[in-house]
Design an enzyme around this catalytic site. Structure first.
Site, PDB file in Angstrom:
ATOM      1  N   LYS B  87      -5.050  57.317 -15.692  1.00 43.37           N
ATOM      2  CA  LYS B  87      -5.493  57.223 -14.298  1.00 43.37           C
ATOM      3  C   LYS B  87      -5.366  55.530 -13.965  1.00 43.37           C
ATOM      4  O   LYS B  87      -4.941  55.359 -12.940  1.00 43.37           O
ATOM      5  CB  LYS B  87      -6.833  57.687 -13.880  1.00 43.37           C
ATOM      6  N   GLU B 188     -12.837  60.602  -3.406  1.00 38.38           N
ATOM      7  CA  GLU B 188     -13.941  61.068  -4.165  1.00 38.38           C
ATOM      8  C   GLU B 188     -15.133  60.974  -3.573  1.00 38.38           C
ATOM      9  O   GLU B 188     -16.245  61.767  -3.493  1.00 38.38           O
ATOM     10  CB  GLU B 188     -13.979  60.202  -5.688  1.00 38.38           C
ATOM     11  N   ASP B 210     -19.983  55.119  -6.351  1.00 39.28           N
ATOM     12  CA  ASP B 210     -19.334  55.923  -7.553  1.00 39.28           C
ATOM     13  C   ASP B 210     -18.752  54.927  -8.366  1.00 39.28           C
ATOM     14  O   ASP B 210     -17.466  54.251  -8.127  1.00 39.28           O
ATOM     15  CB  ASP B 210     -18.177  56.735  -6.534  1.00 39.28           C
TER      16      ASP B 210
END
Ligand SMILES: Nc1ncnc2c1ncn2[C@@H]1O[C@H](COP(=O)(O)OP(=O)(O)O)[C@@H](O)[C@H]1O
Ligand SMILES: [Mg+2]
Lengths: 176, 625
Positions: B87, B188, B210
């Site tokens: 990613k 997200e 996060d």
């Protein structure tokens, strides 16, 4: 879906005035997006989804404009046929300009020395000044219809917005 | 397919027609798939009962590709061909990735996006991510669809809120490559807010912090009666638990005086450092024990204090974006009602402390930081698939994380859409020509907050040609930016002063052209011919069952419209189809399916006439005028 030719105020069901009830604006906005947002039309065909995208973008534009004091003033003046930010129109009261020059110098110094309290102070000063300008603007547009005074106030607000951005960036720099 | 189904008004279609949609958390370290069943969201497990799929893909010489735990086992043994944390490379060139020199891969720099050289040839991060997504899709098909006639309607795939346009586009391409119908790219932290907010009936201002394996996001949201409004977002799309591992790894190299390690040893030590980091959280002590390929041994015990000292600056790096996000939202820390912690790296005590300090209150840890994103994505997928119509819908209003603009004279960027604008959004800006007789204009699209072109990320360049020759400054070129609900940009330019419109639509694509994606799709289909056949078979079976059910229902209602021989023909065709459904091959089933369709064609027409008549008899003539 929505009337694309409607102005921002009627789109969001508000009277066409500078002073608005922001809580009502928020409510109208959420209710409208609740019916037109692309997520509400995920099962529609291509054309339906495209229309939802355009309608939702149009409503976001209207909301962002009305929610922002300078943008709302500028837009309202525009509806009255007054262009507040024409390139030719550079005249700004001298005392205002001088004050802002001094302010920007102070911000520059505070940034270079990483003086956060000074920057936060400057932010607070701008907030007070903006509140006064907004009251002035409301009076000028909604009250007597003094469009020229309103135009100057809008330009001052815009100017202060830029200074505020400078301070924000300076604060971000000190946090990096 | 000639039978018309007429159901009672207000009656929902049969339950088997429920559209199954999945939520996928495509993480740097771990990926998950979740689905809503019987009204509640659950993460799906593999055959071994595991929820997390390690985001690791391995390519073998014989063409075999594996993803997940099996691939992960080969990380240290076969580091070049076993790709972890891919990613970090999505939508990125070699120069864009921090610490890339420490990644044990063989990179090929390509315009737009790098490639990884493996025994199976150079692989784009998009292709590698697609393998992870395929594994999750297969899990969902096995766990949810098998043995039912339901179909996979699509997927909501999550991305870090701070992903730029290139990274989002790359993620969407990966999903397409994995054969998924992307219902939405969802940020997200927003997904986490949905899961948290709906579960706790939360109202007010919330922050989602996060910190995962490779990315950091902070989003500030206002929750008002089912509306999730993102007020601002910030972050760092190259900061996460991996960087903590890397700091520890550098310390190990220093302590053990190691230099110039082969990729196997680099990977081995990185794995050990990650284990030590996690052990420090859980037990306060850790030991790094490893034997290198040349027989040397490493045996170190980093203390928790040492680890904090090595990594405190990384924790601090998350606080700047937190403050900026609050400022962008026009809020003070005290305005925030709760801070929801997401991502495995938020388990570290010094992260917890720094967040508590920044907000002046202890963060909320009462949910599983690993699962909450996938659960929120599944809930949103369920809604987008239309399974909740009128059933307490919620609404997500998200923003773009980074400003979008155009290059103007002098290498400066003119911002068209500022960061934190609510999407979808469309905004235009007029430009004019610089020289007399100028007939073309170069348009350079950029993303970022800085003023100079060289400090922003270049998204796309194109030329608008055919501008009528005029004196400088006379042409009026309107450039319009449109960002859709996925956060993806498209740009249109149009010359409008003459009434002649020459418009061009650009979808920035960063390194992967449409032709390349088409080629990858083709390749994956060739490898997956069997897969395709199996899918087609499953589909025709579902359709066959639906046709049989509809025929049965129609016969029960309107059999009196048929004479005996017609009825016999339909019964025979239906029986033939039913018999073939479980054993026949795809072609046989298709033939029987078509035969039943033909046999019921006249019946359907008569049923429709009756349906219309009965609808009409309920009304007075005057109403129909
Ligand atoms: N107990 C722990 N202590 C410290 N870090 C942890 C712990 N558990 C997980 N992590 C870290 O969290 C990261 C993975 O978090 P996750 O949310 O799964 O990431 P992603 O969403 O990027 O896949 C890894 O860097 C992992 O080492
Ligand atoms: Mg994550």
């Amino acid at each position: 879906m929505i009337d694309f030719s409607a102005d921002h105020f009627s789109l969001l069901n508000l009277p066409r005035r500078y002073r608005i009830d922001t809580a009502q604006l928020d409510r109208e906005y959420r209710a409208l997006q609740g019916t037109i947002h692309p997520d509400r039309h995920a099962g529609a065909g291509d054309a339906g989804r495209r229309l939802a995208l355009q309608a939702s973008a149009r409503v976001n534009e209207a909301y962002a404009t009305l929610r922002d004091p300078a943008a709302r003033g500028e837009y309202l003046l525009g509806l009255h046929g007054v262009v507040s930010l024409a390139d030719t129109d550079t005249a700004m009261p001298l005392d205002f300009l001088t004050a802002q020059m001094e302010r920007r110098e102070a911000i520059g110094e505070a940034r270079d020395s990483g003086d956060r309290p000074a920057l936060e102070n400057a932010l607070a000063g701008i907030a007070t000044e903006r509140a006064a300008l907004e009251a002035e603007l409301a009076e000028a547009i909604d009250g007597q219809g003094e469009l020229e005074a309103a135009r100057v106030a809008v330009r001052k607000l815009r100017f202060l917005d830029r200074v505020k951005h400078e301070i924000d960036d300076a604060l971000t720099e000190t946090e990096a | 397919m000639a039978l018309l189904q007429i159901s009672e008004p207000g009656e929902s279609p049969a339950p088997h027609q429920r559209r199954v949609a999945i939520g996928i958390d495509l993480g740097t370290t771990n990926s998950l798939v979740a689905v809503v069943r019987n009204g509640s969201a659950e993460v799906l497990r593999d055959e071994a009962g595991r929820t997390l799929l390690p985001s690791v893909v391995r390519y073998e010489e014989n063409g075999r590709v594996t993803a997940g735990a099996e691939a992960q086992r080969h990380l240290a043994r076969d580091p070049r061909n076993t790709i972890a944390s891919v990613k970090r490379f999505m939508g990125r060139g070699v120069a864009d990735v921090p610490n890339i020199e420490n990644a044990p891969y063989d990179f090929v720099d390509a315009p737009g996006m790098l490639r990884l050289r493996t025994v199976a040839g150079p692989k784009s991060p998009v292709e590698v991510s697609a393998e992870i997504l395929k594994a999750l899709r297969a899990r969902a098909e096995a766990r949810v669809l098998e043995g039912t006639s339901a179909e996979l309607a699509g997927a909501v795939v999550t991305v870090p809120a701070y992903f730029d346009d290139a990274q989002r586009q790359a993620t969407k391409d990966a999903a397409k490559l994995a054969g998924l119908n992307v219902l939405r790219l969802l940020n997200e932290p927003t997904a986490a807010a949905v899961a948290y907010g709906l579960d706790n009936a939360a109202e007010g201002i919330y922050a989602i912090y996060d910190l995962g394996g490779g990315t950091f996001d902070i989003s500030i949201l206002r929750l008002t009666r089912g509306v999730f409004e993102v007020l601002s977002t910030g972050g760092d799309s190259a900061l996460g638990g991996d960087d903590f591992d890397h700091r520890l790894y550098c310390w190990v190299l220093d302590e053990a005086r190691l230099t110039q390690l082969p990729p196997e040893d680099t990977r081995l030590l990185l794995i050990k450092c990650r284990e030590a980091k996690e052990a420090l959280t859980l037990h306060g002590v850790a030991r790094i024990n490893a034997e290198l390929s040349d027989g040397r041994k490493v045996n170190l015990t980093p203390s928790q204090a040492k680890f904090f000292e090595l990594t405190q600056h990384l924790v601090q790096k998350t606080i700047g974006p937190v403050k900026r996000a609050l400022r962008d939202a026009g809020l003070a820390p005290a305005d925030v009602q709760g801070v929801v912690m997401v991502g495995g790296a938020t388990r570290m005590p010094h992260v917890q402390r720094a967040v508590a300090e920044a907000f002046g209150k202890p963060p909320l840890n009462n949910l599983d930081p690993d699962q909450v994103v996938a659960l929120g994505a599944a809930m949103q997928a369920d809604q987008l698939a239309g399974n909740r119509a009128g059933n307490g819908d919620w609404l997500l209003l998200d923003v773009i994380p980074l400003s979008l603009g155009l290059e103007t004279m002098g290498g400066l960027v003119e911002k068209i859409i500022p960061r934190n604008s609510t999407i979808p959004i469309a905004r235009g800006q007029e430009f004019t020509t610089f020289k007399d007789g100028q007939t073309a204009m170069a348009i350079h699209v950029l993303q970022g907050e800085r003023e100079r072109v060289s400090d922003c990320r270049s998204l796309a360049r194109f030329e608008l040609r055919g501008i009528p020759a005029m004196v400088a400054g006379a042409a009026r070129i309107m450039v319009t930016f449109q960002v859709d609900a996925d956060g993806l940009l498209s740009v249109t330019a149009r010359e409008q002063s003459t009434g002649i419109e020459s418009a061009i639509v650009v979808k920035p694509s960063y390194g992967l052209s449409d032709a390349e994606i088409a080629r990858m799709l083709q390749e994956s289909f060739q490898h997956a011919d069997d897969d395709m056949e199996a899918r087609a078979l499953a589909e025709i079976r579902v359709e066959g069952e639906q046709l049989l059910a509809a025929t049965g229902a129609a016969l029960a209602q309107d059999a009196d419209l048929l004479d005996e021989s017609e009825r016999a023909a339909i019964d025979a065709a239906a029986a033939a189809l039913a018999a073939l459904l479980s054993q026949g091959d795809r072609r046989q089933i298709k033939r029987a399916f078509d035969a039943l369709g033909a046999a019921t064609g006249g019946f359907a027409a008569r049923r429709m006439d009756r349906g219309v008549q009965s609808a009409l008899t309920g009304h007075h003539i005057s109403e129909l005028a």
